[in-house]
Design an enzyme around this catalytic site. Structure first.
Site, short mmCIF file in Angstrom:
data_model
loop_
_atom_site.label_atom_id
_atom_site.label_comp_id
_atom_site.label_asym_id
_atom_site.label_seq_id
_atom_site.Cartn_x
_atom_site.Cartn_y
_atom_site.Cartn_z
CB SER A 17 -0.89 0.02 1.25
OG SER A 17 -1.53 1.27 1.39
CE1 TYR B 150 -4.69 -2.55 4.36
CE2 TYR B 150 -3.62 -0.45 3.88
CZ TYR B 150 -4.23 -1.62 3.44
OH TYR B 150 -4.33 -1.87 2.10
#
Length: 266
Positions: free
Chosen positions: A146, A164
């Site tokens: 990401s 995350y």
């Protein structure tokens, strides 16, 4: 001999998290280019992904597995080997996110859950399937990272959560190290780091759990912060995924490719 360097004919590919979202999009794109695709997910909707592939003339195998569980991954690998003794591409796509919040909002349970799904699964699946990959002498692992592994982000309100971002930074480190360890064994390892993409499973979960005012603030931030001025779509990512899965990327390894409309370059 196939002269199309982007062709995936004759290649066996595993996609984790293939029941919907990015995983389903990748699986369909690979199948359209001639690959046999083993679709892995804990969600029974993985059967629907395989049905779509076969409806369009492709070949697919649904495999139910919790990719954060060692025993389940071992079983999945054995099931795959019974159908294809060689593997050419592994896409470690499975991932989850918790609701946005700063560190004091994050429970240990949620930290453990995100790390297990997003990072432990990459380790388990890569380790279990590596022997099959090495048999091909021309293999590729594609890990889903990401842009949040590359930059911190807090535009004055909660937009993500530390588990995350941390898990995806771990994916980047795993990618570089594995790439170097097996570079001379015919294995390439790279990562794709998407920015904000609408239509993904994570995006739908965000929309469903947010109030209209929160969604508007988020969309206003996206509009103002991405140089291209809009979010991407899952289909936008397929070209890069096909490139990394094909022989077109035969001299590329250990890299993380930001796919974010210029966000990390701004």
């Amino acid at each position: 001999m196939d002269t199309d360097i982007f062709s995936l004919r004759g290649r066996n590919i595993v996609v984790t998290g293939a029941a919907e979202g990015l995983g389903r999009t990748f699986a369909l794109a690979f199948a359209r280019r001639g690959a046999f695709v083993a679709c892995v997910d804990i969600d029974p909707a993985v059967e629907e992904t395989c049905a779509l592939i076969e409806k369009n003339g492709g070949k697919a195998l649904p495999l139910m597995a919790d990719v954060s569980n060692e025993a389940a991954v071992t079983t999945m690998a054995a099931q795959l080997e019974a159908s294809a003794d060689t593997l050419h591409v592994l896409v470690n796509n499975a991932g989850i996110a918790i609701p946005p919040g700063r560190l004091l909002d994050v429970s240990v349970a949620n930290w453990d859950r995100v790390i297990a799904t997003n990072l432990r699964s990459v380790f388990l699946c890569s380790k279990a399937l590596l022997p099959m990959l090495l048999r091909s002498k021309d293999a590729s692992i594609i890990n889903l990272s990401s842009f949040l592994a590359l930059v911190g982000l807090y535009p004055g309100f909660e937009i993500t959560a530390i588990p995350y971002a941390s898990s995806k930074a771990g994916v980047d480190g795993f990618t570089r190290q594995l790439a170097i360890e097996y570079a001379r064994d015919g294995l390439r390892v790279n990562a794709i780091a998407p920015g904000w993409h609408g239509g993904t499973r994570l995006g739908r979960e965000r929309q469903a759990s947010s109030e209209p005012a929160v969604i508007k603030r988020f969309n206003d931030f996206i509009q103002g912060s991405i140089p291209m001025g809009h979010m991407g779509t899952p289909d936008d990512l397929t070209g890069l995924a096909v490139y990394l899965a094909s022989s077109a990327s035969r001299y590329v390894t250990g890299q993380t490719f930001a796919h974010d409309g210029g966000l990390t370059a701004a």
